[in-house]
Write an enzyme that holds these catalytic residues in place. Structure first.
Site, short mmCIF file in Angstrom:
data_model
loop_
_atom_site.label_atom_id
_atom_site.label_comp_id
_atom_site.label_asym_id
_atom_site.label_seq_id
_atom_site.Cartn_x
_atom_site.Cartn_y
_atom_site.Cartn_z
N GLU A 1 9.02 3.51 -20.25
CA GLU A 1 9.64 2.43 -21.34
C GLU A 1 8.23 2.11 -22.21
OE1 GLU A 1 13.25 2.47 -18.07
OE2 GLU A 1 10.89 2.10 -18.17
N ARG B 1 25.66 -6.57 -27.26
CA ARG B 1 25.13 -5.13 -27.26
C ARG B 1 26.12 -4.10 -28.30
NH1 ARG B 1 26.41 -1.22 -22.09
NH2 ARG B 1 28.13 -2.26 -20.76
N ASN C 1 -16.95 12.84 -17.97
CA ASN C 1 -18.12 12.02 -17.52
C ASN C 1 -17.35 12.35 -16.02
OD1 ASN C 1 -17.88 9.59 -16.90
ND2 ASN C 1 -17.75 8.82 -18.92
N PRO D 1 -6.47 -2.47 -22.81
CA PRO D 1 -5.92 -1.56 -22.61
C PRO D 1 -5.84 0.22 -21.84
CG PRO D 1 -4.67 -3.27 -22.86
CD PRO D 1 -5.85 -2.74 -24.17
N LEU D 2 -6.54 0.21 -21.07
CA LEU D 2 -6.34 1.87 -20.59
C LEU D 2 -5.27 2.56 -20.51
CD1 LEU D 2 -9.62 2.44 -18.76
CD2 LEU D 2 -9.69 2.83 -20.56
#
Length: 677
Positions: free
Chosen positions: A411, A355, A184, A117-118
């Site tokens: 994120e 939390r 390119n 995934p680029l």
């Protein structure tokens, strides 16, 4: 310095092997690999420092490939270095091959990251650069003097994650990161000019990068750029290499096939392939060869590396003798083993949000795990990762003695950088944000699972009880999504992700204990915003280690088993009191980790959730979240949300949506009556 003619010949060798791999597989991307061959050859044959005898050497330079479709270039270059065989290349993209279509993490073969995934690959490289600086501050420059190299393409530059990386890396002044941008101007379906007109050089300069623009197919210019990048003391370096897509390629009629979009994502084919291999000096009938002068070139580099590595290892051994305590720590950190933690130091309060309970654990971890980095996407005071921050300080430019990574509102970038920290080695990384924003992180979660990278995801504000923030911030489908991934096995047969949703403060401690002990896969903790009443006195919290366990009614022959995780467990307890008054025999099961529960013996699973007993589940997410435990059918029922959330105080939402003991009582009574009819 090697002869330019030999260097060009070696780059052509990489081009031949790349084109041949794609041709034989009848699948792949030859054009980009052929255009990037010059940079890879210069880097591998003259600059990258690694130990040919020990690919795992901690002092090695790291190379992170971002565009996974350019794997032929990487495999060919690594073959010249001796990490793959020509037979391996012939099996490109085949079943069971060590040369799949996109590179998969394999340090022993010189591959530092799975890519595809680029954008994610260079983010991982950025994380590795942070890890190197972090470890240098705790060990020494002697032990951490390597460079992190990244290779990115036009597509990766376009992906939104590149903005996060560019901003963070420039702000931190990571001069140990050197990134080559293969520019390119061609992508898979169009020329880049159709979709982008920004000035990339000025953009990165604005972020604080050292930017060098060169002819990316010219050996001398590549050398000069790399030398300048290595000497840079204050900034990361972006080398923009203007390269030629499909360099050296010819069409069927013998005319140039260079800069042609068709070479990007398909084999050259037929006479075009034959003409191209001949043009590059190869034999189309036997293209899988390494030229003799190229073998000599890389043999010479191996000799040079043996000398370089010997000197560095000698210096490392001297440092270890002079710093035995630090040397012992370093060995432990890079072993990948779970750290030793005195969990008795955790002092949990009753009735707090999970939390907040997590913050207490993080506070202890900050004191006891010196190689741990905790991050947050601008939410530390709300996701409560500030429990860690209060015991350390933030990582900042020129001072990496702190251990808190302020990622800002990014994120996905944060997640991939934390993955990169752990891929570098020597570091344990954790990161926090709101659970609903885990959507932004999903691609990185998947990559961590694929690579079996044991990062720790901390997700707070776990349900519609976020309240007044409204449905945009209220996770409804998110737990179902991560639980689906929890059911997926990786290639080693392990759970892809170990998920925990604790029911109170003490379960939170055990869940953190399990997460820190998990060195095989990512771990995720899903935490509440609101306070939760603690489980009944005398509860055996060590049973949390089994993923699901009986918290009440263990000695009964139950009429119904109530199942939940997180906040909903206390709601079930409230409802069970009303049911017992009606003579209903109830068992309550807390199930913080279905994945861990499924690893227990069949006997234990059936003891906790016997198949022939009615089961009722309550979840603040989609009903499917619990169906794997409760089941589907007339003797099973799960109550969950059927819509997005609403804006109101959480106690009002509990009442309106039916998350009360009274409604549990009514729902279970109705369910029992229906199942008897």
């Amino acid at each position: 310095m090697n002869d330019i003619k030999i260097m060009n010949h070696a780059a052509d060798n990489i081009r031949i092997l790349s084109a041949a791999m794609v041709e034989k597989a009848n699948s792949g991307h030859p054009g980009g690999a052929m255009g990037g061959a010059d940079f890879i050859n210069v880097l591998f044959s003259e600059f990258l420092i690694y130990d040919p005898k020990d690919p795992t050497w901690t002092g090695r330079d790291r190379f992170f490939l971002d565009p996974g479709h350019m794997s032929p270039m990487l495999y060919a270059g690594l073959t010249l270095r001796g990490f793959f065989t020509l037979d391996d290349l012939k099996q490109f993209r085949q079943w069971g091959s060590v040369t799949p279509g996109h590179p998969e993490l394999d340090i022993y073969r010189g591959i530092e990251n799975s890519s595809g995934p680029l954008g994610q690959g260079h983010a991982m490289a950025a994380g590795a650069a942070v890890a190197e600086k972090f470890l240098e501050a705790r060990l020494s420059k002697t032990m951490m003097q390597h460079k992190i190299y990244a290779y990115i393409s036009d597509g990766g530059i376009q992906e939104e994650i590149s903005q996060g990386v560019g901003r963070i890396v420039g702000n931190l002044g990571l001069n140990n990161l050197i990134m080559f941008y293969d520019s390119n101007d061609i992508q898979l379906s169009t020329e880049c000019g159709v979709v982008i007109s920004e000035n990339t050089e000025m953009k990165y300069k604005a972020w604080g990068w050292n930017v060098i623009t060169i002819n990316g197919n010219d050996v001398s210019e590549i050398r000069q750029a790399l030398n300048a990048a290595i000497k840079e003391e204050d900034r990361p370096t972006l080398i923009i290499g203007k390269t030629i897509m499909g360099k050296g390629a010819l069409k069927e009629d013998g005319s140039s096939y260079e800069r042609n979009i068709k070479t990007h994502g398909a084999p050259l084919g037929g006479n075009a392939y034959t003409n191209t291999i001949k043009n590059l000096g190869g034999n189309p009938e036997d293209a899988f060869i390494i030229f003799e002068d190229v073998k000599t070139l890389y043999s010479k580099r191996e000799e040079e590396l043996n000398n370089i590595v010997h000197k560095r290892r000698t210096a490392e051994e001297e440092w270890k003798k002079a710093n035995p305590e630090k040397a012992t720590l370093m060995s432990k950190w890079f072993s990948g083993e779970a750290p030793e933690i005195d969990w008795s130091k955790v002092n949990q309060k009753e009735g707090v949000a999970t939390r907040v309970a997590s913050a207490e654990c993080l506070s202890v971890l900050a004191e006891q795990v010196p190689n741990m980095i905790c991050a947050s996407a601008d939410l530390s005071n709300s996701d409560k990762t500030d429990g860690f921050l209060k015991k350390t300080k933030s990582l900042v430019r020129k001072d990496f003695s702190g251990a808190f990574f302020q990622a800002g509102v990014a994120e996905l970038t944060m997640a991939d950088m934390c993955i990169g920290m752990m891929l570098h080695g020597g570091v344990i990384a954790a990161m926090g944000t709101f659970f609903v924003f885990s959507d932004y992180m999903k691609p990185a979660i998947r990559m961590a699972a694929l690579m079996q990278t044991p990062v720790k995801f901390i997700w707070s504000h776990d349900a519609f009880r976020v309240g007044e923030d409204g449905p945009t911030h209220e996770p409804v489908e998110q737990e179902a999504q991560i639980r689906l991934m929890e059911k997926l096995k990786n290639h080693s047969g392990k759970d892809s992700v170990r998920v925990f949703r604790p029911a109170d403060s003490h379960e939170t401690t055990i869940c953190w204990k399990l997460a820190m002990a998990n060195t095989a896969t990512p771990s995720a903790l899903i935490l509440s915003r609101q306070g939760i009443e603690n489980l009944p006195e005398g509860n055996d919290y060590e049973q949390v280690t089994k993923g699901a366990y009986i918290i009440k009614g263990s000695d009964e022959n139950p009429d119904v088993i109530l199942v939940a995780s997180g906040s909903e467990v206390s709601t079930l307890i409230s409802g069970s009191e009303l049911l017992r008054k009606d003579g209903v025999k109830v068992r309550i099961v807390s199930a913080p980790s279905e994945g861990l529960f499924r690893e227990q013996s069949k006997e234990y699973q059936n003891k906790v959730l016997p198949y022939n007993v009615k089961k009722f589940g309550l979840t603040a997410g989609l009903p499917v979240t619990l169906e794997g435990l409760v089941g589907i059918g007339p003797y099973s029922k799960v109550v969950g949300l059927q819509s997005f959330g609403f804006s109101a105080p959480y106690k009002v939402l509990d009442e309106k949506l039916g998350y009360t003991g009274k409604n549990v009582y009514e729902q279970v009574k109705s369910f029992l009556t229906e199942s008897l009819e």
